[in-house]
Design a protein around this motif. Structure first.
Motif, short mmCIF file in Angstrom:
data_model
loop_
_atom_site.label_atom_id
_atom_site.label_comp_id
_atom_site.label_asym_id
_atom_site.label_seq_id
_atom_site.Cartn_x
_atom_site.Cartn_y
_atom_site.Cartn_z
N PHE A 30 0.45 2.66 14.93
CA PHE A 30 0.56 2.00 14.05
C PHE A 30 -0.39 1.01 14.92
CE2 PHE A 30 1.79 -1.78 12.94
CZ PHE A 30 1.45 -1.96 11.64
N THR A 31 -1.35 -0.10 14.23
CA THR A 31 -2.01 -0.56 15.25
C THR A 31 -2.72 -1.91 14.60
OG1 THR A 31 -4.08 0.21 14.98
CG2 THR A 31 -2.95 0.60 16.88
N SER A 32 -1.91 -1.89 13.20
CA SER A 32 -1.73 -3.03 12.75
C SER A 32 -0.85 -4.34 12.39
CB SER A 32 -2.73 -2.48 11.30
OG SER A 32 -2.73 -3.62 10.06
N THR A 33 -1.40 -5.28 12.04
CA THR A 33 -0.39 -6.36 11.59
C THR A 33 -0.08 -6.04 10.16
OG1 THR A 33 -2.03 -7.54 11.30
CG2 THR A 33 -0.89 -7.74 13.73
N ASP A 34 -0.47 -5.71 9.00
CA ASP A 34 -0.63 -5.53 7.74
C ASP A 34 0.99 -4.39 7.35
OD1 ASP A 34 -0.50 -5.26 5.06
OD2 ASP A 34 -2.44 -3.73 5.06
N GLN A 35 1.68 -5.58 6.55
CA GLN A 35 3.32 -4.72 6.37
C GLN A 35 2.66 -4.13 5.82
OE1 GLN A 35 5.49 -6.11 8.23
NE2 GLN A 35 6.90 -5.20 7.31
N ASP A 37 0.07 -1.30 5.66
CA ASP A 37 0.36 -0.63 6.58
C ASP A 37 0.86 0.23 7.35
OD1 ASP A 37 -2.61 -0.43 5.89
OD2 ASP A 37 -3.21 -1.35 7.98
N LEU A 38 2.10 -0.45 7.98
CA LEU A 38 3.92 -0.17 8.73
C LEU A 38 3.83 0.67 7.79
CD1 LEU A 38 4.99 -0.36 10.99
CD2 LEU A 38 6.49 -3.27 9.90
N GLU A 39 4.42 0.06 6.82
CA GLU A 39 5.83 1.10 5.58
C GLU A 39 4.49 2.56 5.15
OE1 GLU A 39 8.54 0.04 4.93
OE2 GLU A 39 8.53 -1.75 5.56
N ARG A 40 3.65 2.36 5.59
CA ARG A 40 2.75 4.39 5.35
C ARG A 40 3.52 4.72 6.71
NH1 ARG A 40 -0.79 1.06 2.83
NH2 ARG A 40 -1.95 0.80 3.63
N HIS A 41 3.13 3.97 7.65
CA HIS A 41 3.40 4.25 9.00
C HIS A 41 4.40 5.01 8.91
CE1 HIS A 41 -0.41 4.44 11.09
NE2 HIS A 41 -0.67 4.05 10.58
N PRO A 109 12.34 -6.62 21.24
CA PRO A 109 12.06 -7.93 21.93
C PRO A 109 11.14 -8.32 22.05
CG PRO A 109 12.36 -5.49 22.86
CD PRO A 109 12.66 -5.06 21.75
N ALA A 110 9.72 -7.42 21.25
CA ALA A 110 8.47 -7.66 20.95
C ALA A 110 8.31 -8.84 20.15
CB ALA A 110 7.58 -6.69 21.00
N ILE A 111 9.23 -7.95 18.99
CA ILE A 111 8.66 -8.84 17.43
C ILE A 111 9.75 -9.41 17.04
CG2 ILE A 111 8.89 -8.05 15.10
CD1 ILE A 111 7.36 -5.66 16.41
#
Length: 113
Positions: A30-35, A37-41, A109-111
Motif C-alpha cells: 500500500f503506497t497511496s493515501t486514498d481511503q 485504495d486502502l480498503e481494496r488492499h 504510532p504512525a497514523i
C-alpha cells in the motif's frame, strides 16, 4: 556523555527473528493515501493475513500438545489490526489445547495519534 548501545537495523531484525518475532501488516502492499485504495488492499490481503495467523496459532497448539512450552504475544497497532483479534480467537477456538494469547492493543504510532 553516555552513549546508548543500539544495534543497526539489520542486526536488530536478526535478533527479533531469532526470538520468534513475526512482523505482519494488515495490508502487505500500500503506497497511496486514498481511503478507497486502502480498503481494496485490506480486502485483498485479508485472507492471506488470516491464513498466516491461523497457521501460527495451530503450530503453537501443536507444540503445546507435544508437551512443549510456547507463548504468543500479539501487538495490534491501529483499528485495522485490532480486527485481527477475531481471526486469532476463532483459530484458537478450534485448537486443543488452547494457546495462551496475550494481546497488546494501541493506536497505530504512525497514523493515529
Amino acid at each position: 556523555m553516555q552513549t546508548e548501545n543500539i544495534c543497526e537495523p539489520p542486526e536488530w531484525f536478526d535478533r527479533v527473528i531469532q526470538q520468534g518475532c513475526c512482523w505482519l501488516n494488515t495490508s502487505l502492499t500500500f503506497t497511496s493515501t486514498d481511503q478507497k485504495d486502502l480498503e481494496r488492499h485490506l480486502n485483498f490481503w485479508k485472507p492471506v493475513i488470516s491464513a498466516i495467523l491461523t497457521t501460527i496459532v495451530k503450530a503453537k497448539s501443536k507444540i503445546l500438545a507435544a508437551g512443549g512450552k510456547t507463548a504468543l504475544v500479539v501487538v495490534l497497532w491501529g483499528k485495522h489490526a485490532k480486527n485481527l483479534r477475531k481471526v486469532l480467537d476463532a483459530a484458537n477456538a478450534q485448537c486443543s489445547p488452547k494457546v495462551n494469547i496475550a494481546y497488546v492493543e494501541a493506536n497505530h504510532p504512525a497514523i493515529e495519534r
